[in-house]
Design a protein around this motif. Sequence first.
Motif, PDB file in Angstrom:
ATOM      1  N   THR A 104      96.559 110.668  54.804  1.00 38.41           N
ATOM      2  CA  THR A 104      95.576 109.606  54.590  1.00 38.41           C
ATOM      3  C   THR A 104      95.895 108.428  55.508  1.00 38.41           C
ATOM      4  OG1 THR A 104      96.816 108.341  52.922  1.00 38.41           O
ATOM      5  CG2 THR A 104      95.574 110.288  52.161  1.00 38.41           C
ATOM      6  N   TRP A 122     104.020 115.856  47.214  1.00 36.56           N
ATOM      7  CA  TRP A 122     103.010 114.807  47.152  1.00 36.56           C
ATOM      8  C   TRP A 122     102.947 113.992  48.435  1.00 36.56           C
ATOM      9  CZ3 TRP A 122     104.735 109.935  48.098  1.00 36.56           C
ATOM     10  CH2 TRP A 122     106.108 109.701  47.954  1.00 36.56           C
ATOM     11  N   TYR A 123     104.097 113.756  49.052  1.00 35.40           N
ATOM     12  CA  TYR A 123     104.160 112.878  50.224  1.00 35.40           C
ATOM     13  C   TYR A 123     103.370 113.442  51.404  1.00 35.40           C
ATOM     14  CZ  TYR A 123     107.475 116.190  52.206  1.00 35.40           C
ATOM     15  OH  TYR A 123     108.055 117.329  52.709  1.00 35.40           O
ATOM     16  N   LEU A 179      99.868 112.334  51.004  1.00 36.10           N
ATOM     17  CA  LEU A 179      99.800 110.910  51.323  1.00 36.10           C
ATOM     18  C   LEU A 179      99.812 110.688  52.823  1.00 36.10           C
ATOM     19  CD1 LEU A 179      99.899 107.911  50.463  1.00 36.10           C
ATOM     20  CD2 LEU A 179     102.398 108.104  50.494  1.00 36.10           C
TER      21      LEU A 179
END
Length: 286
Positions: free
Chosen positions: A148, A141-142, A145
């Motif tokens: 962005t 997931w990181y 992130l």
Amino acid sequence: MNSSTPVDGFRLTYDRAGAGPPVVLLHGWPGDRTDHRLVVPLLTDAADVVVPDLRGFGDSDRHEVDPEEGYTADAQARSVAGLVAELGLGPVVLAGYDIGSRIAQTVARLFPDRVRALVVAPPLPGAGRRLLDPDVVPEFWYQNLHRTGLPAQLLDGNRDAVRSYLQHFWTHWSGPSFTPADADLDRLADRYARPGAFTASIGWYRVGPGILVRGLAEQAPEPADRLATPTHVLWPAHDPLFPAAWADRLEEFFSDVTLTPVPDAGHFLPLEAPEAFAGAIRAALA
């Protein structure tokens, strides 16, 4: 602490110790050159050991440039190869884990005359569609992130937030017998919380289409195009990002590869199993 001549405008800061055949150690994210602080003393009686901060990390330059220009694997490899050439090291044993592993493999591909052997931990090629495994997908997931603008808004320059964020990875990715010391987390937080430092450190993740797209598109090369540099892979048993079962395709990508499982370690191999890491490097020097 020393600084290199700039490559593409980036200077690398590095430490150097010992005497003998040359070894270069590459760190991971979220770390810096001190990731190898336990490995270096195990090598200095037998090797000339150079440990740089990669572009965007530690005390090396962290310019605000397009990641596609300054922070790709090829760009990082140019800096490492430039340091090897500047110091007149000749072919080196190049060792790394995490992004340092990817960069080491890229140096060997682009500058094969400067690398005698590789000693690397995951990531390695061969995951393919297993990146979609339900147990693995949540671990990455990181990386989305980091692609962005939120890290720059929420983390960059905010020491408390940076420390909490780094602590998550250093505890979640490590094996059951390793706990990062508060002093080490404080030191990393101090470095990563300098203005612009966190954003520079994640330039790697902002390059290209992302790990999932690249992994799904991965194709094994023809036998003649496999990486020819002798490669020793150390694969920890407790790395949630890279399950040990993913080591099954290494021979499709490397023409001379040795695999050693490391049963008690997690992702941060140089700190969790420094003797195994140093031992593989010493074997490559023999």
